[in-house]
Design a protein around this motif. Sequence first.
Motif, PDB file in Angstrom:
ATOM      1  N   ALA A 125       0.813  -1.220   0.000  1.00 25.47           N
ATOM      2  CA  ALA A 125       0.000   0.000   0.000  1.00 25.47           C
ATOM      3  C   ALA A 125       0.842   1.264   0.000  1.00 25.47           C
ATOM      4  O   ALA A 125       0.349   2.350  -0.344  1.00 25.47           O
ATOM      5  CB  ALA A 125      -0.935  -0.001   1.207  1.00 25.47           C
ATOM      6  N   SER A 126       2.121   1.144   0.383  1.00 22.98           N
ATOM      7  CA  SER A 126       2.988   2.324   0.406  1.00 22.98           C
ATOM      8  C   SER A 126       3.616   2.614  -0.952  1.00 22.98           C
ATOM      9  O   SER A 126       4.264   3.657  -1.121  1.00 22.98           O
ATOM     10  CB  SER A 126       4.096   2.132   1.449  1.00 22.98           C
ATOM     11  OG  SER A 126       4.959   1.068   1.082  1.00 22.98           O
ATOM     12  N   LEU A 127       3.432   1.718  -1.914  1.00 20.04           N
ATOM     13  CA  LEU A 127       3.987   1.947  -3.252  1.00 20.04           C
ATOM     14  C   LEU A 127       3.185   3.031  -3.970  1.00 20.04           C
ATOM     15  O   LEU A 127       1.974   3.132  -3.787  1.00 20.04           O
ATOM     16  CB  LEU A 127       3.949   0.648  -4.066  1.00 20.04           C
ATOM     17  CG  LEU A 127       4.821  -0.497  -3.560  1.00 20.04           C
ATOM     18  CD1 LEU A 127       4.536  -1.763  -4.353  1.00 20.04           C
ATOM     19  CD2 LEU A 127       6.299  -0.141  -3.641  1.00 20.04           C
ATOM     20  N   PRO A 128       3.833   3.825  -4.810  1.00 20.36           N
ATOM     21  CA  PRO A 128       3.103   4.889  -5.523  1.00 20.36           C
ATOM     22  C   PRO A 128       2.092   4.308  -6.502  1.00 20.36           C
ATOM     23  O   PRO A 128       2.367   3.340  -7.210  1.00 20.36           O
ATOM     24  CB  PRO A 128       4.211   5.653  -6.249  1.00 20.36           C
ATOM     25  CG  PRO A 128       5.359   4.687  -6.337  1.00 20.36           C
ATOM     26  CD  PRO A 128       5.273   3.834  -5.119  1.00 20.36           C
ATOM     27  N   ALA A 129       0.906   4.898  -6.514  1.00 19.50           N
ATOM     28  CA  ALA A 129      -0.159   4.423  -7.403  1.00 19.50           C
ATOM     29  C   ALA A 129       0.211   4.685  -8.857  1.00 19.50           C
ATOM     30  O   ALA A 129       0.907   5.648  -9.183  1.00 19.50           O
ATOM     31  CB  ALA A 129      -1.469   5.120  -7.059  1.00 19.50           C
TER      32      ALA A 129
ATOM     33  N   ALA B  50       2.031  -8.772 -11.396  1.00 25.69           N
ATOM     34  CA  ALA B  50       0.882  -8.733 -10.496  1.00 25.69           C
ATOM     35  C   ALA B  50       0.898  -7.473  -9.631  1.00 25.69           C
ATOM     36  O   ALA B  50      -0.143  -6.830  -9.422  1.00 25.69           O
ATOM     37  CB  ALA B  50       0.865  -9.983  -9.618  1.00 25.69           C
ATOM     38  N   VAL B  51       2.074  -7.117  -9.126  1.00 19.90           N
ATOM     39  CA  VAL B  51       2.188  -5.905  -8.317  1.00 19.90           C
ATOM     40  C   VAL B  51       1.850  -4.672  -9.149  1.00 19.90           C
ATOM     41  O   VAL B  51       1.090  -3.798  -8.720  1.00 19.90           O
ATOM     42  CB  VAL B  51       3.601  -5.779  -7.716  1.00 19.90           C
ATOM     43  CG1 VAL B  51       3.786  -4.413  -7.063  1.00 19.90           C
ATOM     44  CG2 VAL B  51       3.861  -6.878  -6.694  1.00 19.90           C
ATOM     45  N   LEU B  52       2.387  -4.610 -10.350  1.00 23.79           N
ATOM     46  CA  LEU B  52       2.140  -3.442 -11.207  1.00 23.79           C
ATOM     47  C   LEU B  52       0.673  -3.353 -11.612  1.00 23.79           C
ATOM     48  O   LEU B  52       0.095  -2.259 -11.653  1.00 23.79           O
ATOM     49  CB  LEU B  52       3.029  -3.502 -12.450  1.00 23.79           C
ATOM     50  CG  LEU B  52       4.538  -3.493 -12.194  1.00 23.79           C
ATOM     51  CD1 LEU B  52       5.294  -3.479 -13.512  1.00 23.79           C
ATOM     52  CD2 LEU B  52       4.944  -2.314 -11.327  1.00 23.79           C
ATOM     53  N   ARG B  53       0.062  -4.493 -11.876  1.00 23.15           N
ATOM     54  CA  ARG B  53      -1.362  -4.492 -12.221  1.00 23.15           C
ATOM     55  C   ARG B  53      -2.200  -4.029 -11.035  1.00 23.15           C
ATOM     56  O   ARG B  53      -3.171  -3.272 -11.202  1.00 23.15           O
ATOM     57  CB  ARG B  53      -1.775  -5.895 -12.678  1.00 23.15           C
ATOM     58  CG  ARG B  53      -3.169  -5.961 -13.270  1.00 23.15           C
ATOM     59  CD  ARG B  53      -3.440  -7.312 -13.894  1.00 23.15           C
ATOM     60  NE  ARG B  53      -2.657  -7.512 -15.109  1.00 23.15           N
ATOM     61  CZ  ARG B  53      -1.677  -8.411 -15.222  1.00 23.15           C
ATOM     62  NH1 ARG B  53      -1.356  -9.176 -14.206  1.00 23.15           N
ATOM     63  NH2 ARG B  53      -1.022  -8.525 -16.357  1.00 23.15           N
TER      64      ARG B  53
ATOM     65  N   LEU C 130      13.359   0.288 -18.531  1.00 23.05           N
ATOM     66  CA  LEU C 130      13.954  -0.152 -17.278  1.00 23.05           C
ATOM     67  C   LEU C 130      14.518  -1.550 -17.509  1.00 23.05           C
ATOM     68  O   LEU C 130      13.825  -2.425 -18.043  1.00 23.05           O
ATOM     69  CB  LEU C 130      12.924  -0.200 -16.146  1.00 23.05           C
ATOM     70  CG  LEU C 130      12.432   1.125 -15.570  1.00 23.05           C
ATOM     71  CD1 LEU C 130      11.396   1.772 -16.489  1.00 23.05           C
ATOM     72  CD2 LEU C 130      11.798   0.908 -14.198  1.00 23.05           C
ATOM     73  N   THR C 131      15.773  -1.767 -17.136  1.00 20.40           N
ATOM     74  CA  THR C 131      16.372  -3.086 -17.303  1.00 20.40           C
ATOM     75  C   THR C 131      16.797  -3.639 -15.951  1.00 20.40           C
ATOM     76  O   THR C 131      17.222  -2.903 -15.059  1.00 20.40           O
ATOM     77  CB  THR C 131      17.583  -3.034 -18.252  1.00 20.40           C
ATOM     78  OG1 THR C 131      18.543  -2.088 -17.766  1.00 20.40           O
ATOM     79  CG2 THR C 131      17.150  -2.638 -19.656  1.00 20.40           C
TER      80      THR C 131
ATOM     81  N   LEU D  88       8.076   4.276 -12.624  1.00 23.70           N
ATOM     82  CA  LEU D  88       6.839   4.265 -13.402  1.00 23.70           C
ATOM     83  C   LEU D  88       5.901   5.401 -13.004  1.00 23.70           C
ATOM     84  O   LEU D  88       5.117   5.885 -13.829  1.00 23.70           O
ATOM     85  CB  LEU D  88       6.109   2.934 -13.206  1.00 23.70           C
ATOM     86  CG  LEU D  88       6.762   1.678 -13.783  1.00 23.70           C
ATOM     87  CD1 LEU D  88       5.914   0.458 -13.457  1.00 23.70           C
ATOM     88  CD2 LEU D  88       6.945   1.796 -15.286  1.00 23.70           C
ATOM     89  N   ALA D  89       5.961   5.811 -11.737  1.00 27.00           N
ATOM     90  CA  ALA D  89       5.027   6.813 -11.231  1.00 27.00           C
ATOM     91  C   ALA D  89       5.348   8.225 -11.687  1.00 27.00           C
ATOM     92  O   ALA D  89       4.537   9.140 -11.493  1.00 27.00           O
ATOM     93  CB  ALA D  89       4.989   6.756  -9.710  1.00 27.00           C
TER      94      ALA D  89
END
Length: 265
Positions: A36-40, A64-67, A134-135, A230-231
């Motif tokens: 939940a602390s990851l940027p939306a 899954a996390v990114l989705r 991103l690699t 990504l954010a």
Amino acid sequence: MMQRHHGGPPLSLYWTEVARASAGWGLFLAALPLRASLPAGDGHPVLVLPGLLAGDGSTLALRAVLRHLGYDVCGWELGRNIGPTAKVVRGLDDRLQQCAQRSGRSVTLIGWSLGGIFARALARRSPGLVRQVLTLGCPFRLATTSQSRATRAFERFSHLHVERLQLPLENGAAPLPVPATSIYSRMDGIVAWRACLDTPSPRAENIEVIGSHLGLGHNPAVIWAVTDRLAQAEGAWAPFRPPAVLRPFFPPAAERHPGARTAVA
């Protein structure tokens, strides 16, 4: 200038790759409550490319996390990555176009190891469709086959390859036409970490993490760095700066360490 090329990772790192990557799953699961602390996300498309001998299953946790964060995530859907076969060369361009057309927005490319080499090539061919690259543990500066312990596995399928990777990779190539982030680990047991270093510039950076090559896709520090990148708003790219509480998980950038350079007078 005379080039100094370092060899591959120590055998101690190579032989412990699977064990270290397996242990990394424990860290991934332990970190899930912090998701939940990851940027939306802003919903833009993200195409994730797997490494050598891997398929979409290897990137399942990351995707899954990114989705979950709201991104329009695309797997590569080309089966097992055995190198630049006709199916892959044709399929990657088609897949990029499909992801871009589906949302009408430019695509972030995430490539793990060999997938990163493909991602950088895609960005050069179709910069108008790519938002950033991103690699993860990607040896796009590979100078000799001795810098990778995956060389034999790659060459096993060379009879199926329709493109040849010439060493040194990207020799004399201009910087990518889009922002680029290389995430690497000095504890990588598959590829030489120095071969993963980009030349820092206003739109190119290196981020060091702690972990194995095979565990990069579920490494919590990698996931934080990826979601942070990504954010960023499109067109407003800035270098990575980890929060103070997370700095122990991100060692100082390699370019500030003696011996990180590959060229000497």
